[in-house]
Design a protein around this motif. Structure first.
Motif, PDB file in Angstrom:
ATOM      1  N   HIS A 131       0.817  -1.215   0.000  1.00 42.14           N
ATOM      2  CA  HIS A 131       0.000   0.000   0.000  1.00 42.14           C
ATOM      3  C   HIS A 131       0.853   1.268   0.000  1.00 42.14           C
ATOM      4  O   HIS A 131       0.350   2.373   0.226  1.00 42.14           O
ATOM      5  CB  HIS A 131      -0.970  -0.038   1.180  1.00 42.14           C
ATOM      6  N   VAL A 132       2.133   1.095  -0.264  1.00 37.44           N
ATOM      7  CA  VAL A 132       3.046   2.184  -0.606  1.00 37.44           C
ATOM      8  C   VAL A 132       3.786   1.728  -1.861  1.00 37.44           C
ATOM      9  O   VAL A 132       3.913   0.536  -2.111  1.00 37.44           O
ATOM     10  CB  VAL A 132       4.050   2.496   0.523  1.00 37.44           C
ATOM     11  N   GLY A 133       4.252   2.669  -2.667  1.00 35.66           N
ATOM     12  CA  GLY A 133       4.966   2.224  -3.856  1.00 35.66           C
ATOM     13  C   GLY A 133       5.192   3.316  -4.872  1.00 35.66           C
ATOM     14  O   GLY A 133       4.800   4.468  -4.684  1.00 35.66           O
ATOM     15  N   ARG A 134       5.819   2.907  -5.966  1.00 35.37           N
ATOM     16  CA  ARG A 134       6.106   3.811  -7.073  1.00 35.37           C
ATOM     17  C   ARG A 134       5.379   3.333  -8.318  1.00 35.37           C
ATOM     18  O   ARG A 134       5.245   2.122  -8.545  1.00 35.37           O
ATOM     19  CB  ARG A 134       7.608   3.852  -7.341  1.00 35.37           C
ATOM     20  N   LYS A 135       4.912   4.260  -9.105  1.00 40.64           N
ATOM     21  CA  LYS A 135       4.253   3.903 -10.363  1.00 40.64           C
ATOM     22  C   LYS A 135       5.189   3.075 -11.233  1.00 40.64           C
ATOM     23  O   LYS A 135       6.396   3.337 -11.304  1.00 40.64           O
ATOM     24  CB  LYS A 135       3.842   5.164 -11.124  1.00 40.64           C
ATOM     25  N   GLY A 136       4.621   2.069 -11.891  1.00 35.04           N
ATOM     26  CA  GLY A 136       5.391   1.251 -12.818  1.00 35.04           C
ATOM     27  C   GLY A 136       6.248   0.181 -12.158  1.00 35.04           C
ATOM     28  O   GLY A 136       6.971  -0.524 -12.850  1.00 35.04           O
ATOM     29  N   GLN A 137       6.155   0.050 -10.834  1.00 38.23           N
ATOM     30  CA  GLN A 137       6.924  -0.962 -10.120  1.00 38.23           C
ATOM     31  C   GLN A 137       6.003  -2.076  -9.635  1.00 38.23           C
ATOM     32  O   GLN A 137       4.787  -1.944  -9.619  1.00 38.23           O
ATOM     33  CB  GLN A 137       7.662  -0.330  -8.938  1.00 38.23           C
ATOM     34  N   GLY A 138       6.590  -3.186  -9.202  1.00 32.38           N
ATOM     35  CA  GLY A 138       5.786  -4.315  -8.730  1.00 32.38           C
ATOM     36  C   GLY A 138       5.297  -5.166  -9.889  1.00 32.38           C
ATOM     37  O   GLY A 138       5.652  -4.958 -11.049  1.00 32.38           O
ATOM     38  N   MET A 139       4.451  -6.132  -9.577  1.00 32.29           N
ATOM     39  CA  MET A 139       3.997  -7.082 -10.589  1.00 32.29           C
ATOM     40  C   MET A 139       3.031  -6.451 -11.591  1.00 32.29           C
ATOM     41  O   MET A 139       2.209  -5.601 -11.243  1.00 32.29           O
ATOM     42  CB  MET A 139       3.324  -8.293  -9.920  1.00 32.29           C
ATOM     43  N   LEU A 140       3.131  -6.888 -12.835  1.00 35.29           N
ATOM     44  CA  LEU A 140       2.190  -6.504 -13.886  1.00 35.29           C
ATOM     45  C   LEU A 140       0.793  -7.012 -13.533  1.00 35.29           C
ATOM     46  O   LEU A 140       0.623  -8.159 -13.115  1.00 35.29           O
ATOM     47  CB  LEU A 140       2.644  -7.106 -15.213  1.00 35.29           C
ATOM     48  N   LEU A 141      -0.208  -6.166 -13.713  1.00 33.45           N
ATOM     49  CA  LEU A 141      -1.607  -6.533 -13.470  1.00 33.45           C
ATOM     50  C   LEU A 141      -2.239  -6.986 -14.781  1.00 33.45           C
ATOM     51  O   LEU A 141      -2.269  -6.218 -15.748  1.00 33.45           O
ATOM     52  CB  LEU A 141      -2.366  -5.349 -12.882  1.00 33.45           C
ATOM     53  N   VAL A 142      -2.737  -8.209 -14.794  1.00 37.30           N
ATOM     54  CA  VAL A 142      -3.203  -8.840 -16.031  1.00 37.30           C
ATOM     55  C   VAL A 142      -4.660  -9.263 -15.862  1.00 37.30           C
ATOM     56  O   VAL A 142      -5.047  -9.760 -14.795  1.00 37.30           O
ATOM     57  CB  VAL A 142      -2.316 -10.063 -16.352  1.00 37.30           C
ATOM     58  N   PRO A 143      -5.501  -9.077 -16.876  1.00 36.61           N
ATOM     59  CA  PRO A 143      -6.881  -9.552 -16.787  1.00 36.61           C
ATOM     60  C   PRO A 143      -6.946 -11.020 -16.374  1.00 36.61           C
ATOM     61  O   PRO A 143      -6.203 -11.851 -16.887  1.00 36.61           O
ATOM     62  CB  PRO A 143      -7.412  -9.337 -18.205  1.00 36.61           C
ATOM     63  N   GLY A 144      -7.837 -11.295 -15.430  1.00 36.68           N
ATOM     64  CA  GLY A 144      -7.966 -12.640 -14.890  1.00 36.68           C
ATOM     65  C   GLY A 144      -7.337 -12.808 -13.520  1.00 36.68           C
ATOM     66  O   GLY A 144      -7.572 -13.814 -12.847  1.00 36.68           O
ATOM     67  N   MET A 145      -6.529 -11.829 -13.092  1.00 27.64           N
ATOM     68  CA  MET A 145      -5.958 -11.875 -11.744  1.00 27.64           C
ATOM     69  C   MET A 145      -7.004 -11.442 -10.721  1.00 27.64           C
ATOM     70  O   MET A 145      -7.804 -10.543 -10.966  1.00 27.64           O
ATOM     71  CB  MET A 145      -4.730 -10.965 -11.650  1.00 27.64           C
ATOM     72  N   VAL A 146      -6.993 -12.109  -9.552  1.00 21.87           N
ATOM     73  CA  VAL A 146      -7.882 -11.767  -8.444  1.00 21.87           C
ATOM     74  C   VAL A 146      -7.009 -11.483  -7.226  1.00 21.87           C
ATOM     75  O   VAL A 146      -6.134 -12.280  -6.887  1.00 21.87           O
ATOM     76  CB  VAL A 146      -8.885 -12.898  -8.143  1.00 21.87           C
ATOM     77  N   PHE A 147      -7.259 -10.353  -6.565  1.00 19.11           N
ATOM     78  CA  PHE A 147      -6.413  -9.976  -5.434  1.00 19.11           C
ATOM     79  C   PHE A 147      -7.180  -9.039  -4.510  1.00 19.11           C
ATOM     80  O   PHE A 147      -8.256  -8.526  -4.860  1.00 19.11           O
ATOM     81  CB  PHE A 147      -5.119  -9.313  -5.919  1.00 19.11           C
ATOM     82  N   THR A 148      -6.622  -8.818  -3.323  1.00 23.05           N
ATOM     83  CA  THR A 148      -7.223  -7.874  -2.388  1.00 23.05           C
ATOM     84  C   THR A 148      -6.430  -6.576  -2.379  1.00 23.05           C
ATOM     85  O   THR A 148      -5.232  -6.554  -2.623  1.00 23.05           O
ATOM     86  CB  THR A 148      -7.262  -8.423  -0.950  1.00 23.05           C
ATOM     87  N   ILE A 149      -7.141  -5.501  -2.102  1.00 18.71           N
ATOM     88  CA  ILE A 149      -6.538  -4.219  -1.749  1.00 18.71           C
ATOM     89  C   ILE A 149      -7.068  -3.911  -0.355  1.00 18.71           C
ATOM     90  O   ILE A 149      -8.289  -3.924  -0.135  1.00 18.71           O
ATOM     91  CB  ILE A 149      -6.896  -3.113  -2.740  1.00 18.71           C
ATOM     92  N   GLU A 150      -6.172  -3.654   0.620  1.00 21.23           N
ATOM     93  CA  GLU A 150      -6.622  -3.557   2.011  1.00 21.23           C
ATOM     94  C   GLU A 150      -5.727  -2.634   2.838  1.00 21.23           C
ATOM     95  O   GLU A 150      -5.072  -3.069   3.797  1.00 21.23           O
ATOM     96  CB  GLU A 150      -6.691  -4.943   2.646  1.00 21.23           C
ATOM     97  N   PRO A 151      -5.658  -1.352   2.496  1.00 17.53           N
ATOM     98  CA  PRO A 151      -4.756  -0.447   3.207  1.00 17.53           C
ATOM     99  C   PRO A 151      -5.075  -0.349   4.695  1.00 17.53           C
ATOM    100  O   PRO A 151      -6.224  -0.188   5.094  1.00 17.53           O
ATOM    101  CB  PRO A 151      -4.975   0.893   2.504  1.00 17.53           C
ATOM    102  N   MET A 152      -4.017  -0.458   5.508  1.00 22.00           N
ATOM    103  CA  MET A 152      -4.105  -0.271   6.962  1.00 22.00           C
ATOM    104  C   MET A 152      -3.484   1.085   7.264  1.00 22.00           C
ATOM    105  O   MET A 152      -2.279   1.290   7.076  1.00 22.00           O
ATOM    106  CB  MET A 152      -3.358  -1.386   7.681  1.00 22.00           C
ATOM    107  N   ILE A 153      -4.302   2.023   7.729  1.00 20.88           N
ATOM    108  CA  ILE A 153      -3.895   3.415   7.895  1.00 20.88           C
ATOM    109  C   ILE A 153      -3.898   3.759   9.385  1.00 20.88           C
ATOM    110  O   ILE A 153      -4.930   3.647  10.056  1.00 20.88           O
ATOM    111  CB  ILE A 153      -4.850   4.363   7.136  1.00 20.88           C
ATOM    112  N   ASN A 154      -2.737   4.164   9.898  1.00 18.95           N
ATOM    113  CA  ASN A 154      -2.591   4.511  11.305  1.00 18.95           C
ATOM    114  C   ASN A 154      -2.627   6.021  11.490  1.00 18.95           C
ATOM    115  O   ASN A 154      -2.053   6.761  10.692  1.00 18.95           O
ATOM    116  CB  ASN A 154      -1.272   3.978  11.858  1.00 18.95           C
ATOM    117  N   MET A 155      -3.222   6.457  12.588  1.00 20.44           N
ATOM    118  CA  MET A 155      -3.285   7.884  12.878  1.00 20.44           C
ATOM    119  C   MET A 155      -1.892   8.445  13.145  1.00 20.44           C
ATOM    120  O   MET A 155      -1.619   9.613  12.854  1.00 20.44           O
ATOM    121  CB  MET A 155      -4.205   8.141  14.075  1.00 20.44           C
ATOM    122  N   GLY A 156      -0.998   7.618  13.664  1.00 23.86           N
ATOM    123  CA  GLY A 156       0.364   8.045  13.955  1.00 23.86           C
ATOM    124  C   GLY A 156       1.371   7.317  13.081  1.00 23.86           C
ATOM    125  O   GLY A 156       1.279   7.326  11.863  1.00 23.86           O
TER     126      GLY A 156
END
Length: 287
Positions: A219-244
């Motif tokens: 849930h942090v990162g740089r554009k164009g980095q990490g794995m390629l996202l391809v149609p047919g992939m299933v995944f979660t997005i689940e940001p954990m955000i702390n006040m501090g």
């Protein structure tokens, strides 16, 4: 000198499809690409979609009943009963020793909170309820935040911004984009705009045929980095955000070694969807 082993496998005797061409283009550019096994078939997608409907139903049932004065074991009971009524199984129960069917994380507990009769919800609490369903061998995973009665403006903002982070992450997920695009969008909103901490030690993940699959969705990162996202992939997005601070620790008083707490013990909020990448963008399968 050894050649790097290719992750993408062509189907024997088949001409390359447009998907093959796109993935091989990026792999030849040195980008991390999924294996073919991460691309779900239409039958698998339909199974995950059915699991997602039940999973969303579990959280809807919690939403109808959650209130001040109830304990978190009652939330676990609601989830178990809904699963039984829909011929589903809670994925958390027994997973690497986790003792309950659902995670109930109150205030400074970031995630993996264990339901207990002694944990009674009080006016002003915020709580994340995180549930994963197995239906006919397929998995779907989602979590929601609940505000118990009236809380402080600071907690209200944290819950709202965490939801906005999830929505921005979903919006940033595009076919033939990258996992880093998701993290970048979340980081710009939570850190740059609100100066909140984004938990680094835990992340989203592939899901569907197993509880946790590739890719890791940071849930942090740089554009164009990490794995390629391809149609047919299933995944979660689940940001954990702390006040501090973004830093966390495992509660020493938790006999099971699961509960994750913000290091400065300030409140934390998290929302989670299971999503399917399609040719035109993201489809939400559970929320």
């Amino acid at each position: 000198m050894f050649m790097k082993k290719k992750r993408w496998r062509m189907l024997p005797g088949q001409p390359p499809t447009e998907l093959d061409k796109q993935v091989m283009y990026w792999e030849n550019k040195g980008k991390l690409v999924p294996t073919r096994e991460l691309i779900k078939t239409p039958e698998q997608i339909e199974g995950i979609r059915r699991a997602g409907i039940v999973n969303t139903g579990v959280l809807d049932e919690v939403a109808k009943n959650i209130r001040a004065g109830m304990n978190t074991q009652e939330i676990d009971d609601i989830c178990m009963e809904y699963c039984k009524q829909h011929n589903a199984v809670p994925a958390c129960l027994g997973y690497e020793g986790f003792p309950k069917s659902v995670c109930t994380s109150i205030n400074e507990v970031v995630c993996h909170g264990i339901p207990k009769t002694c944990d009674v919800l009080r006016e002003g609490d915020i709580i994340n309820v995180d549930f994963t369903t197995i239906l006919d061998g397929y998995y779907a995973d989602a979590s929601r935040m609940f505000i118990i009665g009236k809380t402080t403006p600071a907690k209200e903002q944290l819950v709202r911004v965490a939801k906005e982070c999830l929505e921005l992450g979903v919006e940033a997920a595009k076919p033939y984009g990258f996992v880093g695009d998701i993290g970048h969008a979340i980081q710009q909103h939570a850190e740059k705009k609100y100066h909140y901490g984004i938990v680094r030690d835990l992340c989203g993940h592939g899901v569907g045929l197993q509880f946790h699959e590739e890719p890791e969705v940071l849930h942090v990162g740089r554009k164009g980095q990490g794995m390629l996202l391809v149609p047919g992939m299933v995944f979660t997005i689940e940001p954990m955000i702390n006040m501090g601070t973004y830093k966390v620790f495992i509660d020493a008083d938790d006999e099971y070694g699961w509960e994750v707490i913000s290091e400065d013990e300030q409140p934390s909020a998290q929302w989670e969807y299971t999503v399917l990448m399609t040719e035109s963008g993201v489809e939400i399968l559970s929320y």
